[in-house]
Design an enzyme around this catalytic site. Structure first.
Site, PDB file in Angstrom:
ATOM      1  N   ASP A  52       0.719  -1.157  -0.148  1.00  9.72           N
ATOM      2  CA  ASP A  52      -0.163  -0.005  -0.124  1.00  9.72           C
ATOM      3  C   ASP A  52       0.808   1.280  -0.013  1.00  9.72           C
ATOM      4  OD1 ASP A  52      -2.584  -0.999   0.070  1.00  9.72           O
ATOM      5  OD2 ASP A  52      -2.480  -1.673   2.059  1.00  9.72           O
ATOM      6  N   SER A 172      -6.258   1.934  13.416  1.00  9.26           N
ATOM      7  CA  SER A 172      -5.360   1.276  14.434  1.00  9.26           C
ATOM      8  C   SER A 172      -5.586   2.330  15.825  1.00  9.26           C
ATOM      9  CB  SER A 172      -3.945   1.368  14.282  1.00  9.26           C
ATOM     10  OG  SER A 172      -3.684   0.844  13.242  1.00  9.26           O
TER      11      SER A 172
HETATM   12  P1  NAD Z   1       4.343   1.128   6.336  1.00 11.32           P
HETATM   13  O1  NAD Z   1       5.120   0.431   5.413  1.00 11.32           O
HETATM   14  O2  NAD Z   1       4.915   1.276   7.714  1.00 11.32           O
HETATM   15  O3  NAD Z   1       2.964   0.801   6.142  1.00 11.32           O
HETATM   16  C1  NAD Z   1       2.141   1.051   7.093  1.00 11.32           C
HETATM   17  C2  NAD Z   1       0.830  -0.236   6.998  1.00 11.32           C
HETATM   18  O4  NAD Z   1      -0.414   0.553   6.606  1.00 11.32           O
HETATM   19  C3  NAD Z   1       1.038  -1.392   5.664  1.00 11.32           C
HETATM   20  O5  NAD Z   1       0.818  -2.462   6.340  1.00 11.32           O
HETATM   21  C4  NAD Z   1       0.026  -0.944   5.083  1.00 11.32           C
HETATM   22  O6  NAD Z   1      -0.608  -1.887   4.252  1.00 11.32           O
HETATM   23  C5  NAD Z   1      -0.992   0.011   5.832  1.00 11.32           C
HETATM   24  N1  NAD Z   1      -1.669   0.740   5.046  1.00 11.32           N
HETATM   25  C6  NAD Z   1      -1.486   1.908   4.174  1.00 11.32           C
HETATM   26  N2  NAD Z   1      -2.553   2.421   3.718  1.00 11.32           N
HETATM   27  C7  NAD Z   1      -3.665   1.455   4.207  1.00 11.32           C
HETATM   28  C8  NAD Z   1      -5.032   1.667   3.828  1.00 11.32           C
HETATM   29  N3  NAD Z   1      -5.713   2.789   3.346  1.00 11.32           N
HETATM   30  N4  NAD Z   1      -5.839   0.889   4.679  1.00 11.32           N
HETATM   31  C9  NAD Z   1      -5.349  -0.342   5.119  1.00 11.32           C
HETATM   32  N5  NAD Z   1      -4.010  -0.391   5.307  1.00 11.32           N
HETATM   33  C10 NAD Z   1      -3.448   0.664   5.004  1.00 11.32           C
HETATM   34  O7  NAD Z   1       4.101   2.653   5.969  1.00 11.32           O
HETATM   35  P2  NAD Z   1       3.947   3.525   4.652  1.00 11.32           P
HETATM   36  O8  NAD Z   1       4.237   2.483   3.630  1.00 11.32           O
HETATM   37  O9  NAD Z   1       4.771   4.692   4.593  1.00 11.32           O
HETATM   38  O10 NAD Z   1       2.444   3.949   4.661  1.00 11.32           O
HETATM   39  C11 NAD Z   1       2.181   5.090   5.257  1.00 11.32           C
HETATM   40  C12 NAD Z   1       0.763   4.710   6.086  1.00 11.32           C
HETATM   41  O11 NAD Z   1       1.107   4.013   7.195  1.00 11.32           O
HETATM   42  C13 NAD Z   1       0.163   6.163   6.761  1.00 11.32           C
HETATM   43  O12 NAD Z   1      -0.589   6.835   5.551  1.00 11.32           O
HETATM   44  C14 NAD Z   1      -0.687   5.528   7.740  1.00 11.32           C
HETATM   45  O13 NAD Z   1      -2.085   5.053   7.458  1.00 11.32           O
HETATM   46  C15 NAD Z   1       0.024   4.092   8.119  1.00 11.32           C
HETATM   47  N6  NAD Z   1       0.490   4.017   9.452  1.00 11.32           N
HETATM   48  C16 NAD Z   1      -0.026   3.068  10.614  1.00 11.32           C
HETATM   49  C17 NAD Z   1       0.295   3.453  11.777  1.00 11.32           C
HETATM   50  C18 NAD Z   1      -0.708   2.582  12.631  1.00 11.32           C
HETATM   51  O14 NAD Z   1      -1.489   1.655  12.199  1.00 11.32           O
HETATM   52  N7  NAD Z   1      -0.384   2.497  14.082  1.00 11.32           N
HETATM   53  C19 NAD Z   1       1.301   3.976  12.241  1.00 11.32           C
HETATM   54  C20 NAD Z   1       1.972   4.889  11.298  1.00 11.32           C
HETATM   55  C21 NAD Z   1       1.428   4.855   9.847  1.00 11.32           C
END
Ligand code: NAD
Length: 271
Positions: A52, A172
C-alpha cells in the site's frame, strides 16, 4: 502513424518489486504498449508495484494524477494493491477488454496557516493527516467545525482521515471503517486526555464533506514545534497557527477488477 498507448510503472525500490515490474513491462510491450518509469501525462494507466505504501508514494509522486491507478501487490493483500502476482496475466487480459469498474477516491486538503502571516501551504492526502507536537509532548488544539468551537483537545495527536484511509492508521487508533465511496472524513483522537482539566471526545467523529474542520495550536504549545504528517511523511513547523481541513476538490481514480475484494480484504486483514 498511430501512437503507442502508454503505461506508467511505479515500482517500490526493492528487489521483488523491481523484478515484477520488468515482467509487467515485458507483458505490456509484447502487447504493443510503451512503458514509462516517469510520470508520463499522456499515459492511460498508472501501475503501482509493491505494498500500500507503494501506491501512496506513486499517487504523491504523480501529484495526484487524473490517470487511473491500479496496484500490483508483491506482499500480502493490500487495500490499494488489488492484483496479486499470479493474477497479473489475467489482469492484463481484463484490462484490455475494459472489464473493470472505476472507483473515485476522495482526497483531503489541508491549508496550513502560520503565525507570521506568511503564505498558507496547501497539501492533499489520500490516507490521512496527523497533527502532533514534534517532541512528542502533549499537544493542545482548539477544534472548530464550520467556525463552531467543538473542543479543546489535549493528547498525543489528532488524525484526520479520508474514507480510503479509514482502514489504515485511523483504524489502529480506534476509528471506524468508512466505505470508500462515502462522502465525508473522520476526526480521530490519539490518546486524548480526559481529566478535570481537559475534556475532549474519546471517539472519532465523521464530518460531512462540505464542512471545514479547523485545528488551531493553543498558546500552551508556543515553545514546541508542531508536526503535520501527510500519508506517513512528516513536515515540522515552528510557527504553525492553524490548519483548515476539507474534502479536496481533487480526487484520484482506481481500477477495480473484483467486486467483492474490499470486504474480502477487510476480513483477511483484520479478522
Ligand atoms: P508502512 O510501510 O509502515 O505501512 C503501514 C501499514 O499501513 C502497511 O501495513 C500498509 O498496508 C497499511 N496501509 C496503508 N494504507 C492503508 C489503507 N488505506 N488501508 C489499510 N491499510 C493501509 O508505511 P508506509 O508504507 O509509508 O504507509 C504510510 C501509512 O502507514 C500512513 O498513511 C498510515 O496510515 C500508516 N500508519 C499506520 C500506523 C498504525 O497503524 N499505527 C502508524 C503509522 C502509519
Amino acid at each position: 502513424m498511430q501512437h503507442k498507448k502508454i503505461i506508467n510503472l511505479y515500482p517500490n525500490n526493492n528487489h521483488k518489486s523491481l523484478s515484477i515490474s520488468l515482467q509487467v513491462q515485458d507483458k505490456f510491450e509484447t502487447r504493443g504498449f510503451q512503458v514509462s518509469y516517469e510520470n508520463n501525462p499522456n499515459a492511460d494507466l498508472n501501475i503501482c508495484i509493491g505494498g500500500d505504501g507503494a501506491f501512496l508514494r506513486a499517487v504523491h509522486k504523480s501529484d495526484f494524477s487524473n490517470i487511473p491507478f491500479v496496484g500490483i501487490n508483491t506482499g500480502h493483500l493490500g487495500f490499494y494493491q488489488e492484483i496479486l502476482i499470479p493474477n497479473i496475466e489475467n489482469f492484463i487480459d481484463e484490462y484490455l477488454k475494459s472489464n473493470y469498474e472505476i472507483e473515485t477516491l476522495d482526497l483531503l486538503e489541508a491549508r496550513v496557516h502560520f503565525s507570521d502571516d506568511s503564505e498558507a501551504l496547501i497539501f492533499n492526502a489520500l490516507n490521512e493527516f496527523v497533527v502532533k507536537s514534534s517532541d512528542s509532548s502533549i499537544i493542545h488544539l482548539d477544534v472548530l467545525i464550520d467556525n463552531n468551537h467543538l473542543e479543546t483537545f489535549a493528547g498525543d495527536a489528532l488524525l484526520i482521515s479520508t474514507p480510503s484511509g479509514s482502514t489504515a492508521y485511523n483504524f489502529s487508533a480506534g476509528g471506524s471503517i468508512l466505505y470508500r465511496s462515502l462522502k465525508g472524513y473522520q476526526l480521530t483522537p490519539l490518546a486524548p486526555i480526559n481529566s478535570k482539566a481537559y475534556r475532549s471526545l474519546l471517539n472519532s467523529i465523521v464530518i460531512p464533506s462540505m464542512s471545514t474542520l479547523r485545528v488551531k495550536v493553543r498558546n500552551e504549545d508556543s515553545d514546541s514545534n508542531s508536526t503535520l504528517i501527510i500519508d506517513g511523511m512528516s513536515n515540522e513547523y515552528d510557527n504553525l497557527n492553524y490548519i483548515d481541513f476539507k474534502t479536496s476538490t481533487k480526487s484520484i481514480s482506481k481500477l477495480t477488477f473484483y467486486k467483492d475484494w474490499y470486504w474480502l480484504n477487510i476480513k483477511d486483514k483484520f479478522l
